[in-house]
Design an enzyme around this catalytic site. Structure first.
Site, PDB file in Angstrom:
ATOM      1  N   TYR A   1      -4.271 -10.488  10.036  1.00 39.15           N
ATOM      2  CA  TYR A   1      -5.323 -10.211   9.054  1.00 39.15           C
ATOM      3  C   TYR A   1      -6.664 -10.789   9.506  1.00 39.15           C
ATOM      4  O   TYR A   1      -7.661 -10.078   9.597  1.00 39.15           O
ATOM      5  CB  TYR A   1      -4.981 -10.847   7.687  1.00 39.15           C
ATOM      6  CG  TYR A   1      -3.800 -10.242   6.982  1.00 39.15           C
ATOM      7  CD1 TYR A   1      -2.510 -10.535   7.392  1.00 39.15           C
ATOM      8  CD2 TYR A   1      -3.971  -9.391   5.905  1.00 39.15           C
ATOM      9  CE1 TYR A   1      -1.411  -9.997   6.740  1.00 39.15           C
ATOM     10  CE2 TYR A   1      -2.875  -8.846   5.239  1.00 39.15           C
ATOM     11  CZ  TYR A   1      -1.605  -9.153   5.662  1.00 39.15           C
ATOM     12  OH  TYR A   1      -0.527  -8.620   5.028  1.00 39.15           O
TER      13      TYR A   1
ATOM     14  N   ASP B   1       9.319 -10.013  10.179  1.00 38.37           N
ATOM     15  CA  ASP B   1       9.060 -10.902   9.032  1.00 38.37           C
ATOM     16  C   ASP B   1       8.794 -12.343   9.481  1.00 38.37           C
ATOM     17  O   ASP B   1       8.057 -13.080   8.832  1.00 38.37           O
ATOM     18  CB  ASP B   1      10.241 -10.905   8.041  1.00 38.37           C
ATOM     19  CG  ASP B   1      10.244  -9.648   7.151  1.00 38.37           C
ATOM     20  OD1 ASP B   1       9.209  -8.964   7.070  1.00 38.37           O
ATOM     21  OD2 ASP B   1      11.302  -9.358   6.552  1.00 38.37           O
TER      22      ASP B   1
ATOM     23  N   HIS C   1      -8.122  -4.091  -1.186  1.00 42.99           N
ATOM     24  CA  HIS C   1      -7.364  -4.199   0.056  1.00 42.99           C
ATOM     25  C   HIS C   1      -6.304  -3.087   0.159  1.00 42.99           C
ATOM     26  O   HIS C   1      -6.265  -2.351   1.151  1.00 42.99           O
ATOM     27  CB  HIS C   1      -6.710  -5.579   0.145  1.00 42.99           C
ATOM     28  CG  HIS C   1      -5.866  -5.774   1.360  1.00 42.99           C
ATOM     29  ND1 HIS C   1      -6.323  -6.406   2.499  1.00 42.99           N
ATOM     30  CD2 HIS C   1      -4.587  -5.411   1.625  1.00 42.99           C
ATOM     31  CE1 HIS C   1      -5.364  -6.417   3.406  1.00 42.99           C
ATOM     32  NE2 HIS C   1      -4.286  -5.819   2.907  1.00 42.99           N
ATOM     33  N   GLU C   2      -5.478  -2.971  -0.877  1.00 45.27           N
ATOM     34  CA  GLU C   2      -4.407  -1.960  -0.820  1.00 45.27           C
ATOM     35  C   GLU C   2      -4.987  -0.554  -0.754  1.00 45.27           C
ATOM     36  O   GLU C   2      -4.475   0.315  -0.047  1.00 45.27           O
ATOM     37  CB  GLU C   2      -3.448  -2.100  -2.003  1.00 45.27           C
ATOM     38  CG  GLU C   2      -2.788  -3.479  -2.156  1.00 45.27           C
ATOM     39  CD  GLU C   2      -2.258  -4.068  -0.864  1.00 45.27           C
ATOM     40  OE1 GLU C   2      -1.860  -3.302   0.031  1.00 45.27           O
ATOM     41  OE2 GLU C   2      -2.235  -5.313  -0.743  1.00 45.27           O
TER      42      GLU C   2
ATOM     43  N   HIS D   1      -6.046   0.432   2.697  1.00 45.53           N
ATOM     44  CA  HIS D   1      -4.924   0.885   3.529  1.00 45.53           C
ATOM     45  C   HIS D   1      -4.745   2.406   3.479  1.00 45.53           C
ATOM     46  O   HIS D   1      -4.074   2.969   4.343  1.00 45.53           O
ATOM     47  CB  HIS D   1      -3.617   0.227   3.070  1.00 45.53           C
ATOM     48  CG  HIS D   1      -3.332  -1.112   3.682  1.00 45.53           C
ATOM     49  ND1 HIS D   1      -3.251  -1.315   5.041  1.00 45.53           N
ATOM     50  CD2 HIS D   1      -3.077  -2.321   3.113  1.00 45.53           C
ATOM     51  CE1 HIS D   1      -2.957  -2.590   5.282  1.00 45.53           C
ATOM     52  NE2 HIS D   1      -2.854  -3.227   4.118  1.00 45.53           N
TER      53      HIS D   1
ATOM     54  N   GLU E   1      -3.721  -4.389   9.398  1.00 47.14           N
ATOM     55  CA  GLU E   1      -4.208  -5.420   8.471  1.00 47.14           C
ATOM     56  C   GLU E   1      -5.624  -5.904   8.780  1.00 47.14           C
ATOM     57  O   GLU E   1      -6.414  -6.120   7.861  1.00 47.14           O
ATOM     58  CB  GLU E   1      -3.228  -6.593   8.411  1.00 47.14           C
ATOM     59  CG  GLU E   1      -1.849  -6.226   7.845  1.00 47.14           C
ATOM     60  CD  GLU E   1      -1.867  -5.686   6.415  1.00 47.14           C
ATOM     61  OE1 GLU E   1      -2.872  -5.866   5.695  1.00 47.14           O
ATOM     62  OE2 GLU E   1      -0.865  -5.052   6.026  1.00 47.14           O
TER      63      GLU E   1
ATOM     64  N   GLU F   1       0.795  -1.231   0.000  1.00 44.24           N
ATOM     65  CA  GLU F   1       0.000   0.000   0.000  1.00 44.24           C
ATOM     66  C   GLU F   1       0.828   1.282   0.000  1.00 44.24           C
ATOM     67  O   GLU F   1       0.525   2.210   0.740  1.00 44.24           O
ATOM     68  CB  GLU F   1      -0.952  -0.035   1.194  1.00 44.24           C
ATOM     69  CG  GLU F   1      -0.263   0.037   2.590  1.00 44.24           C
ATOM     70  CD  GLU F   1       0.153  -1.305   3.177  1.00 44.24           C
ATOM     71  OE1 GLU F   1       0.370  -2.265   2.413  1.00 44.24           O
ATOM     72  OE2 GLU F   1       0.272  -1.375   4.409  1.00 44.24           O
TER      73      GLU F   1
HETATM   74  N1  BES Z   1       0.966  -4.417   3.724  1.00 46.93           N
HETATM   75  C1  BES Z   1       0.742  -5.703   3.177  1.00 46.93           C
HETATM   76  C2  BES Z   1       1.990  -6.360   2.653  1.00 46.93           C
HETATM   77  C3  BES Z   1       3.083  -6.516   3.692  1.00 46.93           C
HETATM   78  C4  BES Z   1       2.811  -6.893   4.983  1.00 46.93           C
HETATM   79  C5  BES Z   1       4.378  -6.293   3.320  1.00 46.93           C
HETATM   80  C6  BES Z   1       3.845  -7.019   5.904  1.00 46.93           C
HETATM   81  C7  BES Z   1       5.406  -6.424   4.248  1.00 46.93           C
HETATM   82  C8  BES Z   1       5.136  -6.794   5.540  1.00 46.93           C
HETATM   83  C9  BES Z   1      -0.307  -5.672   2.055  1.00 46.93           C
HETATM   84  O1  BES Z   1      -1.303  -4.741   2.267  1.00 46.93           O
HETATM   85  C10 BES Z   1      -0.986  -7.003   2.014  1.00 46.93           C
HETATM   86  O2  BES Z   1      -1.591  -7.357   2.990  1.00 46.93           O
HETATM   87  N2  BES Z   1      -0.909  -7.717   0.897  1.00 46.93           N
HETATM   88  C11 BES Z   1      -1.549  -8.992   0.720  1.00 46.93           C
HETATM   89  C12 BES Z   1      -2.785  -8.890  -0.118  1.00 46.93           C
HETATM   90  C13 BES Z   1      -4.053  -8.895   0.603  1.00 46.93           C
HETATM   91  C14 BES Z   1      -5.261  -8.935  -0.304  1.00 46.93           C
HETATM   92  C15 BES Z   1      -4.238  -9.706   1.814  1.00 46.93           C
HETATM   93  C16 BES Z   1      -0.591  -9.909  -0.013  1.00 46.93           C
HETATM   94  O3  BES Z   1       0.506  -9.480  -0.338  1.00 46.93           O
HETATM   95  O4  BES Z   1      -0.935 -11.063  -0.246  1.00 46.93           O
HETATM   96 ZN    ZN Z   2      -2.592  -5.288   3.849  1.00 46.61          ZN
END
Ligand code: BES
Ligand code: ZN
Length: 612
Positions: free
Chosen positions: A384, A376, A293-294, A297, A316, A269
């Site tokens: 989520y 990480d 989703h993005e 955010h 999330e 996002e």
């Molecule tokens: N912000 C996240 C991606 C993220 C989280 C990057 C933690 C680094 C550390 C992004 O908004 C996200 O949640 N992406 C999901 C998609 C979503 C529809 C659940 C993904 O990448 O799968």
């Molecule tokens: Zn997200």
């Protein structure tokens, strides 16, 4: 709590960044970014004796504060959080509330975890190199020295020189030719305060096309038409729906950048410029929910920001809640329930996974990240989907109408600020008391066991009982496959008129069987429904999971080849883990062959997954 963050090494309680400027040059030959960061900072008390910044694998060339050069800076030994940069400097009493300017010249190094440098061969056009960043959660510190914590937010400006077009998580203000270097310089401004993890940058052979009144799609020229088609139908409607659910869109423009396949996430996002995986471009708009989703955010995360990664569910969980709210407005409650059901399955999988690994502590809504834990490592569906489950539980308790009003009030109250779980709870409680009355307020108190929601391990105690109307068919067909003998007949009509999500849930069910399907059935499954030629990675990855669990060895090489075409961790990591269980040697060999294709973050995670 302001002033602490277990994931930052900066002395956050002593001073704060109020504004910053990045002056960067992209060097595609040396694969480094060099430049200067200019931090405008304010001490918070009268006794500050040093400035400590987060860095990770950076070369620090020189530092000045105001007009004075500082020569006695030091870099600590690295740990998981990077190495702290100490700048001894007394910020005198009279300086409290006055701004001090710190200027740091630096370069990134080949170990940089925020950047991936792609050779031309790894791009669609094969002519030009490509660079992109991914800073969330704690990788901004490997791109520039900063207070790398979501608890501090500041507006920024940037000037980036590159021989290829540049985009950032900001508004592009102007472009000019730099006579000194012969490079084009791109100027950016992000007027709203953002945390460091939302700084983002990409440079490559980028083309763009309008996909809405305030939206532009960016990608390599070869991908432009297909990507435009994928998102032009829904993007503006998502924005309008989110605006009526929460508040006016604050960031002026909402653009999408479709990256090369090694992008490690589905979407990120970055303000003004969502970064997204090309696996979303499936030709049938079946993955547009990731854009919802993005975009969501833009409120949850980017306007109202989790104070630390321990409170990540506020980013999330809220975003998933808003994403599904948008889905409900556009496609009805049935669609929201179905999405929630798929999400719940992902939560069950994450809890199983952490249980197997002996890391149940990461199934808490508020994990303990003290002791230099890497955020990480804690990443999963838990923030989520447990986060969503909590908000959904609150909605059930106080009623949808009040929840809608609360949503607006919450985002109005905390916009441009940061928040933790406890502040969320007390704001909710007092808001419900004032606006919902005594009875609702007591009902909420009775129905939400906060300690349990925040700290208990495993699945939520309360079964959310999502509606299974759309799911029944998936479960029924899965059961038929489970119980059939090898000669039973199936046909493409079984899945006629199914939503892509139904196919996903059907395959999830088959993948979760306690006794895996026979190899014969697995082969027939693909042939019956054309699964191996699916352009939807959500479907293909799940089919591969079913096949690997059944140990159907004919598929192993195909899976190994596919692992060289996607770098999205959601697909790559589980597939490597399953391949390792089926054929460890092949899993390791495949990773060794492909590791340069993956983003550094993905590479690290897969290494851990394979026990290398
Ligand atoms: N912000 C996240 C991606 C993220 C989280 C990057 C933690 C680094 C550390 C992004 O908004 C996200 O949640 N992406 C999901 C998609 C979503 C529809 C659940 C993904 O990448 O799968
Ligand atoms: Zn997200």
């Amino acid at each position: 709590m302001i002033g602490t963050d277990p994931s930052s090494l900066s002395n956050l309680s002593d001073w704060r960044t109020t504004k910053f400027h990045l002056d960067l040059t992209v060097d595609f030959d040396k694969k480094i970014v060099t430049g200067t960061v200019l931090l405008a900072i304010k001490p918070t008390h009268v006794n500050v004796t040093e400035i400590v910044l987060d860095t990770s694998y950076l070369d620090i060339h020189s530092i000045s504060i105001g007009d004075e050069d500082v020569d006695d800076f030091t870099l600590d030994e690295r740990n998981t959080l990077g190495s702290a940069l100490h700048i001894p400097h007394v910020l005198r009493t009279r300086m409290v509330n006055t701004t001090v300017h710190v200027s740091i010249k630096f370069s990134t190094t080949s170990n940089c975890t925020a950047l991936q440098w792609l050779p031309p061969a790894q791009t669609s056009g094969k002519q030009h190199p490509y660079l992109f960043s991914q800073c969330q959660a704690i990788h901004a510190r490997s791109l520039f020295p900063c207070q790398d914590t979501p608890s501090i937010k500041a507006p920024y400006t940037a000037r980036v020189r590159s021989r290829l077009p540049v985009v950032m998580s900001a508004l592009r203000t102007s472009t000019s030719y730099d006579r000194d270097t012969g490079l084009t310089q791109y100027n950016f401004e992000q007027p709203l305060p953002i945390p460091s993890y939302l700084v983002a940058l990409a440079s490559g052979d980028l083309a763009s096309a309008r996909i809405g009144p305030r939206s532009t799609l960016w990608t390599e020229p070869q991908e432009l038409l297909a990507s435009k088609w994928e998102f032009e139908h829904d993007t503006e409607e998502f924005i309008r729906t989110a605006e009526s659910t929460v508040s006016n869109y604050a960031w002026q423009t909402y653009d999408i950048l479709i990256l090369p396949p090694s992008f490690p996430y589905g979407g990120m996002e970055n303000p003004n410029m969502t970064f997204a995986t090309p696996t979303l471009v499936s030709g049938d708009r079946s993955n547009v929910d990731v854009v919802a989703h993005e975009l969501a955010h833009s409120w949850s995360g980017n306007l109202v920001t989790n104070v630390s990664w321990e409170h990540f569910w506020l980013n999330e969980g809220w975003t998933v809640y808003l994403e599904r709210k948008i889905l409900r407005e556009m496609h009805g409650e049935e669609a929201r329930q179905f999405s929630a059901l798929i999400g719940y399955q992902a939560l069950v999988d994450s809890v199983d996974e952490f249980t197997e690994q002996g890391h149940l502590e990461y199934t808490r809504l508020i994990p303990d990240l003290t002791g230099c834990k890497d955020p990480d490592d804690a990443f999963s569906s838990v923030p989520y989907e447990k986060g969503f489950a909590l908000l959904y539980h609150i909605e059930k308790s106080i009623g949808m109408e009040l929840m809608d009003e609360f949503t607006k009030a919450y985002f109005a109250e905390y916009r441009l600020k940061t928040i933790d779980s406890f502040t969320f709870r007390s704001f909710l409680e007092s808001w419900v008391k004032t606006n919902g009355g005594e009875e609702v307020s007591q009902k909420l108190a009775k129905e939400v066991d906060w300690d349990d929601w925040f700290y208990a391990e495993g699945l939520p105690k309360v079964d959310p009982n999502f509606d299974t109307t759309l799911a029944e068919k998936c479960y029924a067909l899965a059961k038929k496959w489970e119980e059939a003998d090898d000669s039973a007949s199936f046909s493409k009509d079984d899945i006629k008129n199914w939503l892509p999500g139904q196919l996903v849930l059907f395959l999830d069910k088959l993948g979760a069987l306690s006794t895996p399907l026979s190899a014969t059935k697995v082969e027939k499954l693909a042939a019956t429904y054309d699964l191996r030629s699916s352009h939807n990675a959500e479907v293909l990855s799940r089919y591969y999971a079913v096949a690997l669990k059944s140990k159907w060895s004919d598929i192993y090489m195909e899976v190994a080849d596919w692992l060289g075409t996607v770098g999205r961790m959601k697909f790559v990591r589980p597939t490597y883990r399953l391949l390792r269980e089926s054929n460890k040697e092949l899993a390791v060999k495949t990773f060794e062959r492909l590791k340069d294709f993956y983003h550094p973050i993905c590479r690290e995670m897969v290494k851990k997954d394979l026990g290398l």
